[in-house]
Write an enzyme that holds these catalytic residues in place. Structure first.
Site, PDB file in Angstrom:
ATOM      1  CG  ASN A 168      62.889  28.139 110.889  1.00 16.28           C
ATOM      2  OD1 ASN A 168      62.818  28.799 109.653  1.00 16.28           O
ATOM      3  ND2 ASN A 168      63.633  28.030 111.611  1.00 16.28           N
TER       4      ASN A 168
ATOM      5  NE  ARG B 116      66.136  30.269  97.980  1.00 14.65           N
ATOM      6  CZ  ARG B 116      64.608  29.387  98.096  1.00 14.65           C
ATOM      7  NH1 ARG B 116      63.696  30.065  97.655  1.00 14.65           N
ATOM      8  NH2 ARG B 116      64.566  28.366  98.305  1.00 14.65           N
TER       9      ARG B 116
ATOM     10  NE  ARG C 156      59.816  23.210  98.171  1.00 13.04           N
ATOM     11  CZ  ARG C 156      60.632  22.098  98.616  1.00 13.04           C
ATOM     12  NH1 ARG C 156      61.346  22.185  99.562  1.00 13.04           N
ATOM     13  NH2 ARG C 156      60.470  20.963  97.769  1.00 13.04           N
TER      14      ARG C 156
ATOM     15  CG  HIS D  76      71.401  25.431  95.052  1.00 18.68           C
ATOM     16  ND1 HIS D  76      72.326  25.084  96.061  1.00 18.68           N
ATOM     17  CD2 HIS D  76      70.438  26.022  95.778  1.00 18.68           C
ATOM     18  CE1 HIS D  76      72.070  25.440  97.264  1.00 18.68           C
ATOM     19  NE2 HIS D  76      70.725  26.198  97.028  1.00 18.68           N
TER      20      HIS D  76
ATOM     21  CE1 TYR E  34      69.126  33.925 105.281  1.00 18.44           C
ATOM     22  CE2 TYR E  34      69.790  32.704 103.292  1.00 18.44           C
ATOM     23  CZ  TYR E  34      68.787  33.307 104.175  1.00 18.44           C
ATOM     24  OH  TYR E  34      67.555  32.785 104.339  1.00 18.44           O
TER      25      TYR E  34
ATOM     26  NE  ARG F 192      71.023  26.802 109.001  1.00 15.23           N
ATOM     27  CZ  ARG F 192      70.928  26.877 107.468  1.00 15.23           C
ATOM     28  NH1 ARG F 192      71.963  27.624 106.908  1.00 15.23           N
ATOM     29  NH2 ARG F 192      69.864  26.290 106.958  1.00 15.23           N
TER      30      ARG F 192
ATOM     31  CG  HIS G 256      73.634  30.069 103.178  1.00 17.44           C
ATOM     32  ND1 HIS G 256      74.080  30.315 101.825  1.00 17.44           N
ATOM     33  CD2 HIS G 256      72.594  29.343 103.076  1.00 17.44           C
ATOM     34  CE1 HIS G 256      73.141  29.959 101.033  1.00 17.44           C
ATOM     35  NE2 HIS G 256      72.116  29.285 101.588  1.00 17.44           N
TER      36      HIS G 256
END
Length: 715
Positions: A50, A388, A418, A448, A481, A577, A605
C-alpha cells in the site's frame, strides 16, 4: 449550512493523512490475537505494498505541485508543502511501527521452527551448500556497477532492491606510506531470483527450516565480485519512483498508443522516496540521496529487510496450515440454490438474483452468466464494461468464444485503469482479434462502472438480462474482495442498460433514466436529493436515517450535505474502509454521525446506500465512492435494489457489519481511530458470512442427496 473556508479547515481531515490512518489500521491486523501468525505477516506485507503505491502516486503528485509553485490549500487547509511534511512524519512513524511488529512476528515464527538467518550464523554444511548455490545460481546473474567519473550514477528501476558498496584498494608503493583508493559501487539484487532462499535441513539443526535473504548472500560473497578490493560497507537500499501516467487525452490521436508510450516512462519517473538499511553510513546516504535529487524527508531508514512484500509468497509455505486462516471456499450463491432451474437465464427470469462475493461463487454466477451467453444459440449480443480483469480471465475467454460464435460482442475496456493499463490493452487486442468491438475508454473519463447486458431471443420476443455489481469482473480479486452483484431481466433495467451502452459507444445524448444513476450525469444530484429527503422527513416529525457503506468518503460537497443532515437530526451511520475526511461526533456539527472501518481477512469493497425514507426504505448498490473523481470524472453506475429478498439480504449484511466488534475501528471526534475487540458476545461479520455460506452449501448437499438417494423399501 456552514461552508466557509474556516469551517472546512476545522472540521475536515487531510486526504493523505486519512489514507495513512487507513494503512495504519491494516498494520494493526498484524497484532490482532484473532489472526494466525502467517496472516499477521501478510498484513505487514500488505502495508508495504500500500505504501509503495501511495508514494508512487499521491506523494509524487504533491511533489509536482510543490515544484510548480502550487500553494493552494486542500480541504483541511494545508498546502502541498505542508502535506509533504506531515506525510513524512506520519509515514516514518508508521514504518517504525511496521518493523517493530515484524520483529515480533519473526521471533514467534522461530518458535514454530521457521528461522530467517544470516550467512555468518550458518553451520559449516549449510555454508558450503550456500557457497555452491551462489556460484551456480547467483554469481552469473549479478552485475556490479562502478560509480565514478567514468561511470555516472546508474538508472535504477522503481522498487528494485540494490546494494550500495564502499570499497577500498590499497596500492603498495614500497615506502612506509600507502595510497588508499576508495571506490563506490552499486550491485542490483536480481529480481529474477527468489529473494527468500530455503536452506537444506542440516543435521545440526534438526526440525528447523532455515531461510536466508538473497541480498545477504550477495553481501557475504561480495569479495568475489570485487577482486583486489576490501569491502568497507555493503548496505541495501531501494528507490520508489513517480508511477502516475500523464496523458494528454485531448491531443492524443490514438489513446491506446499514448497510454503505451507513457507506460514506457513509468519505470523512469523521478525518485520520490529512498529506503536505506539501518547502519548505512552518512556518506553513502548523502551520496545516493543527492544523486537522486531527494532531501532528508524523502529518506527512510529501515530497521530490518527492505520491502516486506517479499513475504507474500512465503506466507503460503507448505506444511504450516495451522499458521493460516482455515481455507475459505466460495459456495453456490443462495439465490441459485433457492431456484429450481439449472439454466441461469431461467433462474433470472424466475426472480432477481443477488451474489455476495467472496463467500459465494464468482465462477458459478458471473462467469457462468457470460459463458452461457457465449454458447447459447438464442443469445444475440453481449455488452460489458471491464475495468480490471485478471491475466487469465475466464471472462475474456468467454467473450472471445461469443465473438467467434458470431454474436455481437461490445466491450468497453478501460485502458487507463492504474497499474492494469498494459494487461487491459493486451486483453482488448485479444478480443478484437476474436471479432469483438472494443471501445478503449472515453476521453476525459475513466469508465469504472460494472455492468453486463445480454440480449436473448425468446419465445415471447427479445429479452434483456442485466448484471450490475460493486466490484470488477476479475476472477482473482473475486476471491479476496467483498462485493455485491445483482442479476435481473426487469424491462426497466434492460431499457436503461441499453441506453447506458449506447451512451458509451456512440454519440447518444443521456436519456431520462428509469432506474440507473450514472456519473457524471445524475448520480451526484440524486444522492444529494436522497439526503435532502431524509432532512425533510425529520422536519416533518419523522425519523431520518441513512446508512452508507463505501471505500472512501472525500467529496466536500457530499460531506457538507451529511453535516447538514446531522445538524437537522438525521441519524447517519457510515462504514468507510479507507479515506474519510469527515469527522463524526463534533458537537453541533456531526453529533448524529458515526464512522466505522472494517479491516479483516477480505478487503471490504462493496458500496451500499440505505435511506429510511419515512419507513418506505430505499436501498442502492453501485461502483462509486463519494469522491470527486467518482462523481465528476468517471462513468459510474448505481442502481436501486427492487427485489424484496435481495433488499432483505443486503440490509442484514449491513446490520451485521454495524454489529462487528472484532474487526471494526471506530473514528473518534478528534479524527483518530480506536479498534473494538470484544471478549464477550463476539461478532465478526466476515466470519459470520463465511459460515452462513458454508451452512447453505451443506443444505444444498443435503437437498441433492435426498433428491438422488435411491428408494429402499422398509422391511
Amino acid at each position: 449550512m456552514m461552508n466557509t473556508t474556516d469551517f472546512k479547515q476545522k472540521f475536515y481531515l487531510n486526504r493523505e493523512l486519512s489514507w495513512l490512518s487507513f494503512n495504519d489500521r491494516v498494520l494493526e491486523e498484524a497484532t490482532d490475537p484473532n489472526n494466525p501468525l502467517l496472516e499477521k505477516l501478510k498484513f505487514v506485507a500488505i502495508t508495504s505494498s500500500n505504501l509503495d503505491e501511495f508514494f508512487m502516486i499521491r506523494v509524487a503528485g504533491l511533489r509536482h505541485q510543490k515544484e510548480n509553485g502550487v500553494t493552494r490549500k486542500d480541504i483541511a487547509g494545508m498546502t502541498p508543502e505542508q502535506q509533504l511534511q506531515h506525510i513524512s512524519e506520519s509515514a516514518q512513524h508508521l514504518v517504525a511501527k511496521q518493523y517493530m511488529y515484524l520483529k515480533k512476528i519473526l521471533n514467534a515464527l522461530e518458535l514454530e521452527g521457521l528461522y530467517f538467518v544470516k550467512p555468518r550464523d550458518l553451520t559449516k554444511g549449510q555454508l558450503e551448500w550456500l557457497r555452491d548455490y551462489f556460484e551456480r545460481e547467483i554469481f552469473p546473474v549479478v552485475t556490479p556497477m562502478a560509480v565514478d567519473s567514468s561511470h555516472p550514477f546508474p538508472f535504477l528501476a522503481s522498487k528494485s532492491l540494490n546494494l550500495a558498496m564502499l570499497l577500498e584498494k590499497i596500492e603498495r608503493t614500497g615506502d612506509d606510506d600507502n595510497d588508499i583508493d576508495v571506490k563506490t559501487a552499486i550491485v542490483p539484487v536480481p529480481s529474477v531470483l527468489s529473494r527468500i532462499i530455503a536452506l537444506p535441513e542440516d543435521k545440526e539443526r534438526k526440525g528447523c527450516h532455515d531461510f536466508v535473504l538473497l541480498e545477504d548472500v550477495i553481501r557475504h560473497f561480495a569479495q568475489q565480485l570485487f577482486m583486489g578490493y576490501d569491502l568497507l560497507e555493503a548496505h541495501a537500499f531501494r528507490i520508489t519512483r513517480d508511477a502516475d501516467l500523464y496523458i494528454d487525452e485531448e491531443d492524443a490521436k490514438d489513446l491506446v498508443v499514448e497510454v503505451e508510450r507513457q507506460l514506457k516512462k513509468r519505470q523512469k519517473g523521478e525518485a520520490v522516496r529512498v529506503e536505506f538499511e539501518r547502519g548505512t553510513s552518512r556518506f553513502m546516504q548523502r551520496f545516493i540521496t543527492q544523486s537522486l535529487n531527494l532531501v532528508k524527508n524523502d529518506l527512510y531508514e529501515i530497521d530490518g529487510p527492505i520491502d516486506t512484500t517479499m513475504y507474500f509468497r512465503f506466507c503460503g509455505i507448505p506444511g504450516y496450515d495451522k499458521l493460516r486462516y482455515p481455507e475459505a471456499h466460495p459456495y453456490t450463491p443462495w439465490s441459485m440454490i433457492q431456484s429450481h432451474e439449472k439454466d441461469i437465464f431461467s433462474m433470472i427470469r424466475e426472480k432477481d438474483m443477488l451474489v455476495h462475493l467472496p463467500y459465494e461463487s464468482f465462477d458459478e454466477s458471473v462467469v457462468n452468466f457470460v459463458m452461457s451467453a457465449a454458447t447459447d444459440p438464442d443469445v444475440l449480443a453481449i455488452k460489458q464494461t471491464l475495468y480490471r480483469v485478471s491475466s487469465r480471465s475466464p471472462i475474456i475467454w468467454a467473450l472471445e468464444k461469443a465473438a467467434q460464435n458470431g454474436k455481437q460482442v461490445t466491450v468497453l475496456m478501460e485502458v487507463k485503469a492504474r497499474f492494469d493499463e498494459e494487461n487491459n490493452i493486451h486483453m482488448a487486442r485479444r478480443l478484437e482479434k476474436a471479432g469483438a468491438h472494443v471501445i478503449y475508454g472515453l476521453v476525459g473519463l475513466k469508465t469504472h462502472s460494472k455492468c453486463t447486458l445480454i440480449i436473448r431471443r425468446e419465445k415471447d420476443g427479445i429479452r434483456r438480462y442485466v448484471h450490475v455489481a460493486t466490484g470488477n469482473y476479475n476472477a482473482s480479486t473475486a476471491k479476496l474482495y467483498t462485493d455485491l452483484g445483482i442479476f435481473t431481466c426487469s424491462d426497466t433495467f434492460g431499457a436503461d442498460a441499453s441506453a447506458f451502452f449506447n451512451l458509451l459507444s456512440g454519440y447518444s445524448d443521456p436519456p431520462v433514466w428509469d432506474s440507473f444513476l450514472v456519473a457524471p450525469i445524475n448520480l451526484r444530484e440524486r444522492c444529494v436529493a436522497l439526503i435532502d429527503r431524509e432532512i425533510q422527513h425529520v422536519k416533518n416529525g419523522e425519523n431520518g436515517h441513512i446508512i452508507a457503506k463505501m471505500n472512501s468518503l472525500l467529496d466536500s460537497r457530499m460531506v457538507d450535505k451529511l453535516y447538514e443532515a446531522s445538524q437537522a437530526g438525521v441519524k447517519i451511520e457510515l462504514i468507510v474502509r479507507g479515506i474519510c475526511v469527515l469527522i463524526p461526533g463534533i458537537p453541533g456539527v456531526s453529533d448524529n454521525i458515526t464512522v466505522r472501518s472494517l479491516v479483516g481477512r477480505f478487503l471490504e469493497h462493496s458500496r451500499v446506500f440505505w435511506f429510511n425514507n419515512g419507513g418506505r426504505e430505499e436501498l442502492y448498490i453501485g461502483s462509486a465512492d463519494w469522491m470527486p473523481r467518482n462523481l465528476n470524472d468517471r462513468v459510474e453506475l448505481m442502481i436501486p435494489v427492487k427485489d424484496t429478498d435481495c433488499m432483505h439480504r443486503i440490509k442484514n449484511m449491513v446490520l451485521k457489519e454495524l454489529e462487528d466488534n472484532q474487526k471494526a475501528h471506530i473514528m473518534q471526534s478528534n479524527g483518530t481511530w480506536v479498534k473494538m475487540i470484544a471478549s464477550e458476545n463476539k461478532v465478526c461479520a466476515q466470519e459470520y458470512f463465511q459460515k452462513l455460506a458454508e451452512q447453505r452449501g451443506e443444505q444444498e448437499k443435503m437437498t441433492l442427496k435426498q433428491k438422488f438417494e435411491p428408494y429402499v423399501p422398509v422391511k
